[in-house]
Design an enzyme around this catalytic site. Structure first.
Site, short mmCIF file in Angstrom:
data_model
loop_
_atom_site.label_atom_id
_atom_site.label_comp_id
_atom_site.label_asym_id
_atom_site.label_seq_id
_atom_site.Cartn_x
_atom_site.Cartn_y
_atom_site.Cartn_z
N GLN A 1 24.16 9.71 -30.97
CA GLN A 1 25.43 9.62 -31.45
C GLN A 1 25.83 10.82 -31.40
OE1 GLN A 1 23.60 8.70 -34.39
NE2 GLN A 1 23.56 6.61 -32.88
N GLY B 1 22.85 4.08 -28.04
CA GLY B 1 22.42 3.25 -26.63
C GLY B 1 22.30 4.62 -25.14
N HIS B 2 21.30 4.37 -25.25
CA HIS B 2 20.88 5.46 -24.48
C HIS B 2 20.39 4.82 -22.58
CE1 HIS B 2 20.40 8.82 -27.70
NE2 HIS B 2 21.46 8.26 -27.63
N LYS C 1 23.45 11.19 -23.35
CA LYS C 1 21.72 11.73 -23.79
C LYS C 1 20.88 12.00 -23.20
CE LYS C 1 23.38 10.86 -27.15
NZ LYS C 1 24.91 10.52 -27.35
N ASP D 1 27.38 8.66 -26.78
CA ASP D 1 27.57 8.20 -25.36
C ASP D 1 27.83 9.57 -24.28
OD1 ASP D 1 27.57 5.97 -26.76
OD2 ASP D 1 29.62 5.63 -26.53
#
Ligand code: GDP
Ligand code: IMO
Ligand code: MG
Length: 421
Positions: free
Chosen positions: A223, A40-41, A16, A13
């Site tokens: 990650q 979750g990007h 990215k 988080d």
């Protein structure tokens, strides 16, 4: 051309998605190399926030090719939902999204096994996103897995059934765990049909051909380094190699084809899920970081644990990845602090150390240095010259301690809130 890699240096988080979107115009190809829908990007433009889980963050810029590499694990249900969400924005990915035949499939029973395993662990649970990541990578390394290429074969249903039966046997050991495969199965097979509409390819040949024809590739990590299966805070990690070496195995690209390595970190630290976090703040300062930084998981919505920047951990991550350029995000979250603390070493039972101990869970205490805060709004600035001296000093201090320059600074979630040094 070489493949550049962008990856997280902390516990995920770091921003990215945002930075890949910002860098995308410089590249012909964006390729995810590991992880799956545990990621979750988020990226933001025109005042709209988008969150991607499996699909690379290069899809919003136009003509770029996006590749889901062999190192990724795909849940067809989540994939289909993601594609449908993107289709509503009038973006059709059928021509420029390519999926590796060798990417592994997350079965409904992998998700169920993940949940059963976490429940059984009780207090020692990993804090998994419950997307089936661990069980899927276990089947990959255990040589039982199903791959995307299998969906094109006549024996696919049979292979699926064999693996499901194996999982049902495993689930018998969790005697009081109730589950229903039926809840997932229909949607899962619809997802398989959705996958078939895309370009399913030998992505290692595809990417190497692109490299050889002078195309530029950006590999997008998921990650972060401290969640890496080998070098993270084991066992509180994810099940893939999140580090730069993972880009080689996750795309089929040789190490001598790797170019720049962008290592991305927040100006402080967060972690979601269980596991050690030496600089974690359990007080109102931690709450302030969470509120100012909107630190809630993009995949699960869980509140993220917050703490100060950890330099021994950052230096470790820079070493493991061979980072050539640093990207610092969320500097603006520190706008309202008189002073900012940074952990420079750990006090351990064996004395003070500035390296990562074998086990972060043993009694280690962070030793902090206090630096002046800038205590002012910076989100509207677009050049480094405009930035307050205290922020410049904070960056210089990190560069000096870590030995790699901060080349990109992010001061807000929006595309535009990015400064190149
Ligand atoms: P990722 O998993 O590394 O892509 O990061 P996430 O998207 O899970 O979490 C990063 C969050 O911070 C998202 O909500 C982003 O919109 C947001 N973000 C990214 N960069 C910045 C920044 O520089 N400042 C602020 N305030 N938010 C940012
Ligand atoms: P992005 O790509 C933050 C964490 C989970 C849990 C551990 C294992 O958005 O940075 P898993 O579901 O992989 O079995 O969970 O890893 N985790 C993440 N934390 N960002 C992520 O991805 C994460 N993906 C997994 O919270 O602690
Ligand atoms: Mg995320």
């Amino acid at each position: 051309m070489k493949v550049d890699v962008l990856l997280g240096l902390q516990w995920g988080d770091e921003g990215k998605g945002k930075v890949v979107d910002v860098l995308t115009p410089r590249y012909d190809v964006i390729a995810r190399f590991q992880g799956g829908p545990n990621a979750g990007h988020s990226l933001e433009f025109n005042d709209v926030k988008h969150v991607l889980h499996t699909i690379p963050s290069g899809i919003f810029r136009g003509d770029q090719i996006n590749v889901i590499g062999n190192g990724v694990v795909i849940d067809p249900i989540i994939f289909k939902k993601e594609i449908e969400g993107i289709a509503q924005l009038n973006i059709d990915l059928t021509n420029n999204l390519f999926i590796s035949k060798k990417a592994h499939l997350i079965l409904p029973s992998h998700r169920i096994l993940d949940e059963a395993s976490e429940k059984a662990k009780g207090k020692t649970k990993i804090g998994s996103t419950l997307k089936g990541i661990g069980p899927t990578y276990m089947d990959k390394t255990g040589r039982n897995g199903l791959r995307v290429g299998d969906i094109l074969t006549a024996s696919f249903k049979e292979k699926y059934q064999t693996l499901i039966e194996k999982h049902e046997t495993l689930l018998c050991q969790y005697s009081d765990f109730k589950y229903s495969l039926k809840d997932y199965e229909e949607g899962w097979f619809e997802g398989i049909e959705a996958l078939k509409k895309f370009n399913i390819i030998d992505s290692e040949y595809y990417i190497n051909d692109l490299i050889n024809t002078q195309k530029t590739v950006l590999a997008e990590g998921a990650q972060g380094t401290l969640l890496d299966i080998d070098f993270g805070s084991y066992p509180y990690v994810t099940s893939s190699n999140t580090i730069s070496a993972g880009a080689c195995t996750g795309l089929g690209v040789a190490p001598n084809k790797i170019g720049e390595i962008f290592g991305i970190f927040k100006a402080y630290c967060t972690r979601v899920g269980s596991g050690p976090f030496p600089t974690e703040l359990h007080d109102e300062t931690g709450d302030k970081l969470r509120n100012m930084g909107h630190e809630y998981g993009a995949t699960t919505g869980r509140p993220r644990r917050c703490g100060w920047l950890d330099l021994p951990a950052l230096r470790y991550a820079v070493m493991i990845n061979g980072v050539t350029q640093l990207v610092m995000t969320k500097a603006d979250v520190l706008n309202e602090f008189e002073t900012i603390k940074v952990c420079t070493k750990y006090r351990t039972p064996e004395g003070e150390k500035d390296i990562m101990p074998y086990c972060l869970e043993t009694e280690i205490e962070p030793v902090f240095t206090e630096l002046p805060g800038w205590n002012q709004e910076i989100s509207s600035y677009r050049t480094l010259d405009e930035m307050p001296d205290a922020l410049k000093s904070y960056i210089n201090y990190i560069e000096m301690k870590v030995g790699v320059p901060v080349k990109i600074l992010s001061v807000g979630p929006n595309r535009d809130q990015t400064i190149f040094k």
